[in-house]
Structures are given as structure tokens and as C-alpha cells.
Write a protein that holds these residues in place. Structure first.
Motif, PDB file in Angstrom:
ATOM      1  N   ARG A   1      -5.572  -0.220   0.526  1.00  0.00           N
ATOM      2  CA  ARG A   1      -6.512  -0.044   1.634  1.00  0.00           C
ATOM      3  C   ARG A   1      -7.539   1.030   1.324  1.00  0.00           C
ATOM      4  O   ARG A   1      -7.227   2.078   0.773  1.00  0.00           O
ATOM      5  N   GLY A   2      -8.787   0.762   1.723  1.00  0.00           N
ATOM      6  CA  GLY A   2      -9.844   1.757   1.608  1.00  0.00           C
ATOM      7  C   GLY A   2     -10.287   2.193   2.989  1.00  0.00           C
ATOM      8  O   GLY A   2      -9.736   1.752   4.000  1.00  0.00           O
ATOM      9  N   ARG A   3     -11.297   3.043   3.018  1.00  0.00           N
ATOM     10  CA  ARG A   3     -11.825   3.531   4.283  1.00  0.00           C
ATOM     11  C   ARG A   3     -12.601   2.416   4.981  1.00  0.00           C
ATOM     12  O   ARG A   3     -13.067   1.480   4.356  1.00  0.00           O
TER      13      ARG A   3
ATOM     14  N   ASN B   1     -15.364  11.049   1.100  1.00  0.00           N
ATOM     15  CA  ASN B   1     -14.108  10.750   0.405  1.00  0.00           C
ATOM     16  C   ASN B   1     -14.242  10.082  -0.950  1.00  0.00           C
ATOM     17  O   ASN B   1     -13.273   9.575  -1.482  1.00  0.00           O
TER      18      ASN B   1
ATOM     19  N   ILE C   1      -4.648   8.425  -2.485  1.00  0.00           N
ATOM     20  CA  ILE C   1      -5.685   8.604  -3.506  1.00  0.00           C
ATOM     21  C   ILE C   1      -5.618   7.464  -4.526  1.00  0.00           C
ATOM     22  O   ILE C   1      -4.546   7.104  -5.016  1.00  0.00           O
ATOM     23  N   GLY C   2      -6.765   6.916  -4.815  1.00  0.00           N
ATOM     24  CA  GLY C   2      -6.863   5.874  -5.846  1.00  0.00           C
ATOM     25  C   GLY C   2      -7.872   6.304  -6.901  1.00  0.00           C
ATOM     26  O   GLY C   2      -8.965   6.757  -6.555  1.00  0.00           O
TER      27      GLY C   2
ATOM     28  N   LYS D   1     -18.528   4.563  -8.246  1.00  0.00           N
ATOM     29  CA  LYS D   1     -17.290   4.998  -7.597  1.00  0.00           C
ATOM     30  C   LYS D   1     -16.095   4.902  -8.546  1.00  0.00           C
ATOM     31  O   LYS D   1     -15.694   3.819  -8.961  1.00  0.00           O
TER      32      LYS D   1
ATOM     33  N   SER E   1       0.854  -1.195   0.000  1.00  0.00           N
ATOM     34  CA  SER E   1       0.000   0.000   0.000  1.00  0.00           C
ATOM     35  C   SER E   1       0.888   1.243   0.000  1.00  0.00           C
ATOM     36  O   SER E   1       1.824   1.337   0.802  1.00  0.00           O
ATOM     37  N   THR E   2       0.579   2.200  -0.881  1.00  0.00           N
ATOM     38  CA  THR E   2       1.383   3.438  -0.881  1.00  0.00           C
ATOM     39  C   THR E   2       1.166   4.212   0.424  1.00  0.00           C
ATOM     40  O   THR E   2       2.047   4.959   0.858  1.00  0.00           O
ATOM     41  N   ASN E   3       0.001   4.028   1.061  1.00  0.00           N
ATOM     42  CA  ASN E   3      -0.210   4.707   2.353  1.00  0.00           C
ATOM     43  C   ASN E   3       0.744   4.170   3.414  1.00  0.00           C
ATOM     44  O   ASN E   3       1.256   4.920   4.249  1.00  0.00           O
TER      45      ASN E   3
ATOM     46  N   GLY F   1     -11.247   7.159  -4.683  1.00  0.00           N
ATOM     47  CA  GLY F   1     -11.441   7.327  -3.251  1.00  0.00           C
ATOM     48  C   GLY F   1     -10.198   7.912  -2.609  1.00  0.00           C
ATOM     49  O   GLY F   1      -9.103   7.880  -3.179  1.00  0.00           O
ATOM     50  N   ILE F   2     -10.412   8.463  -1.432  1.00  0.00           N
ATOM     51  CA  ILE F   2      -9.329   9.123  -0.695  1.00  0.00           C
ATOM     52  C   ILE F   2      -9.263   8.519   0.703  1.00  0.00           C
ATOM     53  O   ILE F   2     -10.293   8.392   1.373  1.00  0.00           O
TER      54      ILE F   2
ATOM     55  N   GLN G   1      -0.818  -2.309  -6.151  1.00  0.00           N
ATOM     56  CA  GLN G   1      -0.806  -2.510  -4.697  1.00  0.00           C
ATOM     57  C   GLN G   1      -1.351  -3.911  -4.406  1.00  0.00           C
ATOM     58  O   GLN G   1      -2.403  -4.298  -4.938  1.00  0.00           O
TER      59      GLN G   1
ATOM     60  N   PHE H   1      -1.578   6.462  -5.382  1.00  0.00           N
ATOM     61  CA  PHE H   1      -0.494   7.288  -4.848  1.00  0.00           C
ATOM     62  C   PHE H   1      -0.846   7.873  -3.488  1.00  0.00           C
ATOM     63  O   PHE H   1      -2.023   7.987  -3.122  1.00  0.00           O
TER      64      PHE H   1
ATOM     65  N   TRP I   1      -8.796  -1.850  -1.425  1.00  0.00           N
ATOM     66  CA  TRP I   1      -8.872  -1.043  -2.643  1.00  0.00           C
ATOM     67  C   TRP I   1      -8.274  -1.862  -3.782  1.00  0.00           C
ATOM     68  O   TRP I   1      -7.087  -2.201  -3.758  1.00  0.00           O
TER      69      TRP I   1
HETATM   70  C1  BTN Z   1     -11.818   4.654  -0.121  1.00  0.00           C
HETATM   71  O1  BTN Z   1     -12.575   5.108  -0.964  1.00  0.00           O
HETATM   72  O2  BTN Z   1     -12.202   3.825   0.700  1.00  0.00           O
HETATM   73  C2  BTN Z   1     -10.395   5.146  -0.091  1.00  0.00           C
HETATM   74  C3  BTN Z   1      -9.547   4.475  -1.117  1.00  0.00           C
HETATM   75  C4  BTN Z   1      -8.130   4.958  -1.134  1.00  0.00           C
HETATM   76  C5  BTN Z   1      -7.247   4.136  -2.048  1.00  0.00           C
HETATM   77  C6  BTN Z   1      -5.864   4.708  -2.166  1.00  0.00           C
HETATM   78  S1  BTN Z   1      -4.917   3.921  -3.429  1.00  0.00           S
HETATM   79  C7  BTN Z   1      -3.482   4.735  -2.874  1.00  0.00           C
HETATM   80  C8  BTN Z   1      -3.528   4.727  -1.366  1.00  0.00           C
HETATM   81  N1  BTN Z   1      -2.962   3.500  -0.842  1.00  0.00           N
HETATM   82  C9  BTN Z   1      -3.877   2.752  -0.242  1.00  0.00           C
HETATM   83  O3  BTN Z   1      -3.653   1.646   0.267  1.00  0.00           O
HETATM   84  N2  BTN Z   1      -5.061   3.362  -0.258  1.00  0.00           N
HETATM   85  C10 BTN Z   1      -5.004   4.637  -0.926  1.00  0.00           C
END
Ligand code: BTN
Length: 252
Positions: free
Chosen positions: A45-47, A104, A134-135, A112, A17-19, A115-116, A41, A62, A52
């Protein structure tokens, strides 16, 4: 992928994950604006603990490391500012029918598109750093999304029936995202609230949601974003509530 002399850019072929990478950069003291990009990735990961979908070369994945001088309580505004930045960048590419679904989601034709995911590390009440992830689904297909998601998620190519260059999209959205973050830090949230309410497409919409830790579904009408990032909603019985981070569904 990106040429930019002002910010440090880390390009990765694959990462969980870039996060996660950006969080490590944050702890390692990397500077504000460090950008981590990946082709793929393996555990995007998402919210709210969701995954994701991040197949190789089919989306933009990114994270930007931010060290904004803001109080931790104002950190939700970063997500909203980034959403506005993404919206402006995509609109500059003449992509119509976009909507920012609080807090987000970037929707295209009500599905969709992006997402952020904002994650914060704070020291007492001050932000130490924020990871803004951000994806954007660019050429992702229904097969990539899988059965459960394919009716809810979409990609630029699926909606516009044309090929898209990920580099070009990034070149458009990165400056508008960073400009929105700067504006938020330097001018405060009120200017953002007004523009978000005017351009997100959420105002007056009927939504369904349930409060975090509650099962009962509620319905209401969106009154607008508040200065603290909450979404003000009028319930069917006339009561006005402020949503903090709930998942909302658009009904109208
Ligand atoms: C969402 O809508 O739930 C948020 C999604 C965010 C996805 C991006 S992709 C780049 C960054 N790395 C991750 O693991 N998640 C975010």
C-alpha cells in the motif's frame, strides 16, 4: 534477514502488506520497535490509496510498530523523522543526489526511490500505536513498475548501475530511522524542522499542488517545514499557505 537482539523481528516470505501485519501486531499488544519484513507484498500500500509495487526480492518492504508517547496531532512528524533517517542511512552508503519530497517521498535523481506510509491508531488524543511502513526500490526494473510508473519511479540499481545488498541497506537505514524517532520523542519537533529544512532539498523549490478536495492546480515556492509538519508555501500571488498532506510535484 536481520540479526538484532533488541527488537522483535518478524520475517515473512510473502504478505499482502507489512503495514497490515504490523497493525495486527499493534492490536495484539506487541512491543514498540517490532519490525516486520517481507520478501514480497501482494497488496503493498502507498499513500492516498495507491499501490506499492513490491516484487519478490527486489526491494525492501518493512514496517516498524511504534508506541511513542506523543499526541495524535504530532504524528505527521513521525513520517518526516523517518524520512530524515532514511536519507542519512542512504547517504552513509555514498548514494548522491537524494531528495526528500515532502511529506513522504525519497527521490533519487528526481525519481521516486522510496516511500513512507505512516498509519496511526489513537485513543482520544494520545497515540496508541503507529505503523511506520517503508518501501525502497533496490533492484526493481521498469518492467516491474509498469508503463504508468516507469517514468516516475526508479531503483538503486537503475540509477547507480551496480548491485545492492538489501541486508546492507537495511543495516544502514534502520538505526538512523530509530535514532530520528527517539530524538523526536525525547527532544520535540523543532530540532527536526531545522535539519529537515537544511537537508531535504525542498527549500526554495517551485512546486505544483492542489489542495485536498480541490481540483484547481496551484504553483508556489517552498518556504520550509513548520513545527506541526505542515509545508509552508508562498503562492504566485504572494499568499502564504500551509500544506497538510497534499501531493506535490517539483517544478524546479
Ligand atoms: C508512498 O510513497 O505512497 C508510501 C509507500 C510505502 C510502501 C511501504 S512498503 C512496506 C509498507 N507496507 C505497505 O503496504 N506499504 C509500506
Amino acid at each position: 534477514m536481520v540479526e538484532n537482539k533488541k527488537v522483535k523481528i518478524i520475517n515473512l516470505k510473502t504478505t499482502p502488506s507489512t503495514n497490515l501485519e504490523a497493525t495486527q501486531c499493534g492490536h495484539a499488544g506487541e512491543p514498540h520497535g517490532t519490525l516486520i519484513l517481507a520478501e514480497e507484498q501482494s497488496s503493498g500500500r502507498g499513500r492516498l490509496g495507491r499501490a506499492w509495487v513490491s516484487p519478490p526480492g527486489k526491494g525492501l518492504y518493512f514496517s516498524i510498530l511504534l508506541r511513542p508517547k506523543i499526541k495524535a496531532e504530532n504524528s505527521p512528524m513521525i513520517t518526516l523523522a523517518a524520512g530524515l533517517g532514511v536519507l542519512q542511512g542512504l547517504e552513509n552508503l555514498q548514494i548522491p543526489s537524494l531528495l526528500l519530497k515532502w511529506p513522504n517521498d525519497i527521490l533519487l535523481n528526481r525519481k521516486k526511490l522510496g516511500g513512507i506510509l505512516t498509519e496511526m491508531v489513537a485513543k482520544s488524543d494520545q497515540v496508541d500505536f503507529i505503523v511506520l511502513g517503508i518501501g525502497i526500490n533496490v533492484t526493481t526494473t521498469p518492467e516491474d513498475f509498469g508503463r504508468e510508473l516507469s517514468s516516475l519511479a526508479t531503483s538503486l540499481t537503475l540509477e547507480t548501475h551496480q548491485a545492492w545488498d538489501r541486508q546492507e541497506i537495511l543495516n544502514q537505514i534502520l538505526p538512523t530511522i530509530l535514532a530520528e524517532i527517539d530524538l523526536l520523542v525525547n527532544s520535540g519537533p523543532m530540532q527536526l524542522v531545522e535539519r529537515w529544512n537544511r537537508t531535504s532539498g525542498m527549500l526554495g523549490k517551485k512546486i505544483r499542488f492542489h489542495f485536498l478536495n480541490e481540483k484547481e492546480e496551484k504553483e508556489g515556492k517552498v518556504l520550509g517545514l513548520e513545527g506541526d509538519g505542515k509545508l509552508s508555501v508562498e503562492l504566485m500571488n504572494g499568499e502564504i499557505v500551509g500544506l497538510i498532506a497534499e501531493d506535490v510535484t517539483l517544478c524546479s
